[in-house]
Design a protein around this motif. Structure first.
Motif, PDB file in Angstrom:
ATOM      1  N   ALA A  77       0.822  -1.210   0.000  1.00  0.00           N
ATOM      2  CA  ALA A  77       0.000   0.000   0.000  1.00  0.00           C
ATOM      3  C   ALA A  77       0.855   1.259   0.000  1.00  0.00           C
ATOM      4  CB  ALA A  77      -0.940  -0.003   1.215  1.00  0.00           C
ATOM      5  N   LYS A  79       3.812   1.667  -1.076  1.00  0.00           N
ATOM      6  CA  LYS A  79       4.607   1.810  -2.291  1.00  0.00           C
ATOM      7  C   LYS A  79       3.758   2.043  -3.546  1.00  0.00           C
ATOM      8  CE  LYS A  79       8.708   0.867  -0.436  1.00  0.00           C
ATOM      9  NZ  LYS A  79       9.823   1.846  -0.430  1.00  0.00           N
ATOM     10  N   SER A  80       2.437   2.088  -3.386  1.00  0.00           N
ATOM     11  CA  SER A  80       1.562   2.065  -4.553  1.00  0.00           C
ATOM     12  C   SER A  80       0.912   3.390  -4.907  1.00  0.00           C
ATOM     13  CB  SER A  80       0.457   1.007  -4.350  1.00  0.00           C
ATOM     14  OG  SER A  80       1.022  -0.276  -4.248  1.00  0.00           O
ATOM     15  N   GLN A  84      -3.134   1.988  -4.501  1.00  0.00           N
ATOM     16  CA  GLN A  84      -2.898   1.015  -3.430  1.00  0.00           C
ATOM     17  C   GLN A  84      -4.037   0.019  -3.281  1.00  0.00           C
ATOM     18  OE1 GLN A  84      -3.802   3.056   0.753  1.00  0.00           O
ATOM     19  NE2 GLN A  84      -2.189   4.092  -0.353  1.00  0.00           N
ATOM     20  N   ASN A  87      -3.494  -2.585  -5.995  1.00  0.00           N
ATOM     21  CA  ASN A  87      -2.296  -3.397  -5.809  1.00  0.00           C
ATOM     22  C   ASN A  87      -2.402  -4.307  -4.588  1.00  0.00           C
ATOM     23  OD1 ASN A  87      -1.313  -2.140  -8.058  1.00  0.00           O
ATOM     24  ND2 ASN A  87       0.185  -0.865  -6.992  1.00  0.00           N
ATOM     25  N   VAL A  88      -3.039  -3.820  -3.534  1.00  0.00           N
ATOM     26  CA  VAL A  88      -3.249  -4.676  -2.366  1.00  0.00           C
ATOM     27  C   VAL A  88      -4.148  -5.851  -2.740  1.00  0.00           C
ATOM     28  CG1 VAL A  88      -4.362  -4.812  -0.099  1.00  0.00           C
ATOM     29  CG2 VAL A  88      -2.799  -2.933  -0.615  1.00  0.00           C
ATOM     30  N   ASN A 124      -5.386  -3.571   4.379  1.00  0.00           N
ATOM     31  CA  ASN A 124      -4.692  -2.388   3.873  1.00  0.00           C
ATOM     32  C   ASN A 124      -5.340  -1.819   2.616  1.00  0.00           C
ATOM     33  OD1 ASN A 124      -2.020  -2.180   5.532  1.00  0.00           O
ATOM     34  ND2 ASN A 124      -2.235  -4.360   5.049  1.00  0.00           N
TER      35      ASN A 124
END
Length: 219
Positions: A77, A79-80, A84, A87-88, A124
């Motif tokens: 999260a 890094k996105s 996020q 990606n999570v 997350n």
């Protein structure tokens, strides 16, 4: 919840349903232990330490795996950027796929482990400003906030959005019913259905687009 867009609220309720589905499957696969409800596993750990020390390793490993999943999801999260949630959920989908493959290879324990990691990571999905404004795999806080909202309403005061917390609970509980039904029909293969549902959630995040800014509202 009230500060999310309508599409984000629907996604959150859907993800709570996914969490309930996985927890229902995991609960039956793990013979009464939880893959997302760590308060229950903490109680099991405490009881097992007193009544059957040998069994205490099971809830201890589940709790540790859940925290590890939260850690992994938190890193993704952070890094996105504005992607996020997407990606999570990709991470969650990959972990559930791992659970399905583990079951196919005959390892129920590894399958349950993958589910625990996935549920930790899932929390997350809406992380902002160093934390999540509400939980997706646990509903005690949501029910407390809902009950408090009712109290305010009865006293003539308004608490915007507290009804959305009940919707989260309904999503989790109905998902758990679906998970139990799926397990009764397909056994541990039901984790593959959970993976498919998670794929749908990823597609939903792509359609919704970049994450909006979410501020904590106390849920």
């Amino acid at each position: 919840m009230q500060r999310l867009s309508s599409s984000q609220r629907r996604l959150a309720i859907g993800l709570a349903g996914l969490a309930g589905f996985v927890d229902g499957v995991g609960f039956l696969s793990a013979n009464g232990y939880f893959v997302s409800f760590m308060s229950g596993n903490t109680t099991r750990l405490a009881v097992d330490l007193v009544t059957d020390t040998h069994m205490a390793r099971i809830p201890a490993l589940l709790i540790g795996g859940f925290v590890l999943g939260v850690l992994a999801g938190g890193v993704v999260a952070l890094k996105s950027g504005m992607q996020q949630t997407r990606n999570v959920l990709i991470l969650v989908t990959a972990l559930l796929l791992g659970g399905a493959l583990a079951y196919a290879l005959g390892s129920v324990a590894l399958s349950v482990g993958c589910m625990v990691l996935a549920m930790g990571a899932l929390n997350n999905s809406f992380q902002r400003d160093g934390g999540s404004p509400f939980g997706l795999t646990y509903m005690t806080g949501a029910l407390v906030r809902f009950g408090q909202g009712l109290a305010y309403w009865l006293c003539g005061k308004t608490v915007p959005g507290f009804g959305g917390l009940l919707a989260l609970w309904f999503g989790l509980s109905s998902g758990a019913v679906a998970g139990a039904l799926a397990y009764s029909q397909f056994g541990g293969w039901a984790v593959a259905l959970a993976c498919a549902l998670s794929c749908i959630a990823v597609l939903a995040t792509i359609r919704i687009g970049p994450d909006p800014t979410i501020h904590h509202d106390g849920e």
